[in-house]
Design a protein around this motif. Structure first.
Motif, PDB file in Angstrom:
ATOM      1  N   ARG A  56       0.837  -1.314  -0.019  1.00 28.87           N
ATOM      2  CA  ARG A  56       0.001  -0.014  -0.057  1.00 28.87           C
ATOM      3  C   ARG A  56       0.790   1.178  -0.182  1.00 28.87           C
ATOM      4  O   ARG A  56       0.410   2.278  -0.721  1.00 28.87           O
ATOM      5  N   ILE A  57       1.887   1.270   0.772  1.00 27.49           N
ATOM      6  CA  ILE A  57       2.934   2.312   0.771  1.00 27.49           C
ATOM      7  C   ILE A  57       3.414   2.825  -0.583  1.00 27.49           C
ATOM      8  O   ILE A  57       3.604   3.829  -1.031  1.00 27.49           O
ATOM      9  N   GLU A  58       3.833   1.474  -1.399  1.00 27.55           N
ATOM     10  CA  GLU A  58       4.613   1.539  -2.610  1.00 27.55           C
ATOM     11  C   GLU A  58       3.465   2.300  -3.683  1.00 27.55           C
ATOM     12  O   GLU A  58       3.856   3.071  -4.285  1.00 27.55           O
ATOM     13  N   ALA A  59       2.282   1.657  -3.467  1.00 33.92           N
ATOM     14  CA  ALA A  59       1.394   2.250  -4.520  1.00 33.92           C
ATOM     15  C   ALA A  59       0.921   3.705  -4.201  1.00 33.92           C
ATOM     16  O   ALA A  59       0.832   4.674  -5.093  1.00 33.92           O
ATOM     17  N   GLY A  60       0.823   4.082  -2.962  1.00 32.00           N
ATOM     18  CA  GLY A  60       0.622   5.313  -2.539  1.00 32.00           C
ATOM     19  C   GLY A  60       1.753   6.232  -3.031  1.00 32.00           C
ATOM     20  O   GLY A  60       1.310   7.525  -3.609  1.00 32.00           O
ATOM     21  N   LEU A  61       3.069   6.019  -2.719  1.00 32.03           N
ATOM     22  CA  LEU A  61       4.032   6.839  -3.257  1.00 32.03           C
ATOM     23  C   LEU A  61       4.309   6.926  -4.799  1.00 32.03           C
ATOM     24  O   LEU A  61       4.467   8.125  -5.148  1.00 32.03           O
TER      25      LEU A  61
END
Length: 508
Positions: free
Chosen positions: A114-119
């Protein structure tokens, strides 16, 4: 390491006995009661979270003497590598080893996805925003962001209007600051898009943690970060690959007196590229050359670790001795790439930050995957009134400040300090934003012979050229001082390694 954190500390402590008998005994099951904050290792019930199970078991099997020896090994590793930062003050500069905690922070793979997608979403939108405001300015014409907020920002560079930027990628290296709230969800506290630092500590922390917890590391399924220098070099070369088959990349540093000079030299060495200062470069016929012992060599890409104001005295600050006369003209002519592009700072302005969810919706027609922290813009009269009436509950920051400076932490300030700061805000409201005091998550740390929870934030690093790549790791910054609200190394903060697991849980 350049941003403060709004935090409230939990006082839970696990003491380590110091008698000779106690030193020969293992710690046993390590535990501290969960506080008000989300704890990375312990759930509210007191149970160890699955991703921390193997590390918790390892820690509990060690004696205090063994734990202390591992901490000394870690510190010795940093000392031998010369991993330092410089603190300026009181008329002198002090070079120090960055305080580094023994225990890694561990993030499950599902959370990291989720962090990767958000960034990725965030940086894609911010690069589109920068391309727009330096060209068609549609977002300003449509009234999504106040025109004067963008065009009047000190970091907005009119010199960039209409210039070609490879792949429309203005921000090539970024390091967003994330925090985990009481509900366990991550949000973005800051976007660092100008000259972000700290990646060398991420890499050094990883090498150190491999030595201090080798068995746990091997079995945990930790995703590697060691390829970051290769990915960075590939990203930089991709910016000039269309017109130069084997581009010459250099790292441009302000010099040995810069607080992050170690990182500049570290990255240049790992990438196998020259480390240069402004005096090592020369511009002739709008081409940039590097002075070498065998003559001039053309430079195609400059990974600059020098702020906009100082890169070219002919275009920006005329008193700069750090830049290269004529560099911006060579950039304007398309003969050299500067990464990050000049003028990117407007996109991480603390007032523009408040509009990033709107920016994402405008360009991508998507809701932000990673939300912002609630932010009050003091330039708005109603919000200014709210801020001035609630200074005891808020953290107030100057729009252009960094490093924990130019801010008021309301709950921990005296009435006199709040009154004085309130006058500054009222006199120049455009220069300030405010945010609620945030209960950051805590993680276990070894502090003065005791295992204590300390507040942490997270700085992942993202690369953008032909494509966007999120490094599967991060710099976890720690507020090591008891009661401290900042994680900056210059103000008593430290760091720890961050393990991103390939799976959602640590293998048993």
């Amino acid at each position: 390491m350049d941003s403060p954190v709004n935090a409230v500390r939990s006082a839970n402590v696990v003491p380590i006995k110091s008698s000779a008998e106690a030193q020969a005994q293992t710690l046993g099951p390590v535990f501290y009661p969960p506080g008000r904050s989300y704890d990375e290792m312990f759930a509210d019930s007191g149970q160890v979270r699955p991703n921390y199970a193997a590390l918790h078991e390892t820690i509990s099997s060690l004696t205090p003497a063994e734990l202390a020896e591992r901490q000394r090994t870690l510190e010795q590793s940093f000392l031998l590598q010369g991993i330092t930062f410089t603190v300026y003050g009181a008329g002198e500069a002090t070079e120090r080893i960055i305080p580094t905690d023994l225990f890694p922070r561990i993030i499950p793979g599902a959370e990291w996805a989720r962090i990767e997608a958000g960034l990725t979403q965030r940086l894609k939108a911010l690069n589109l925003f920068l391309s727009d405001i330096y060209n068609d300015q549609k977002i300003l014409a449509d009234g999504i962001i106040p025109r004067d907020l963008v065009l009047g920002a000190p970091s907005y560079r009119r010199e960039m209007l209409g210039l070609y930027v490879p792949h429309n990628s203005y921000v090539n290296v970024s390091g967003a600051d994330l925090i985990r709230g009481q509900d366990g969800a991550f949000s973005v506290l800051e976007d660092n898009l100008r000259v972000p630092s700290g990646v060398s500590y991420m890499l050094a922390n990883r090498e150190a943690s491999k030595r201090t917890f080798p068995g746990t590391y091997r079995t945990a399924g930790v995703r590697p970060v060691e390829r970051y220098p290769d990915l960075l070099l590939a990203t930089l070369k991709s910016l000039a690959a269309e017109w130069r088959p084997n581009p010459q990349v250099v790292v441009m540093t302000p010099g040995v007196y810069n607080s992050a000079y170690y990182e500049h030299a570290f990255l240049a060495r790992l990438m196998g590229t020259p480390l240069v200062e402004g005096r090592d470069l020369v511009v002739h016929d709008n081409l940039v050359y590097m002075r070498t012992t065998v003559g001039l060599r053309r430079v195609d890409v400059i990974y600059r670790r020098v702020d906009d104001d100082f890169i070219d005295p002919l275009t920006f600050r005329r008193d700069s001795a750090l830049g290269v006369a004529g560099l911006f003209n060579a950039y304007r002519a398309g003969n050299v790439v500067i990464a990050n592009a000049p003028g990117t700072g407007v996109a991480d302005d603390k007032a523009v930050y408040a509009f990033v969810p709107d920016i994402i919706r405008y360009y991508l027609d998507e809701d932000a995957i990673l939300p912002n922290v609630e932010t009050y813009l003091c330039r708005e009269p109603a919000q200014l009134s709210h801020v001035l009436a609630n200074l005891d509950k808020l953290v107030v920051k100057a729009v252009g400040a960094s490093g924990g400076y130019g801010m008021l932490v309301g709950p921990h300030a005296t009435p006199a300090e709040r009154a004085e700061f309130g006058q500054q805000v009222a006199a120049n409201p455009d220069n300030y934003i405010a945010q609620p005091t945030i209960q950051l998550s805590t993680a276990p740390c070894l502090v003065e012979g005791a295992i204590e929870p300390r507040h942490v934030d997270l700085r992942p690093f993202v690369l953008a050229g032909q494509k966007i790549v999120v490094t599967p790791g991060a710099l976890t910054r720690v507020a090591l001082r008891r009661g401290s609200l900042v994680v900056n190394s210059s103000q008593g903060g430290g760091s720890k390694d961050t393990w991103v697991l390939a799976d959602s849980e640590v293998p048993a």
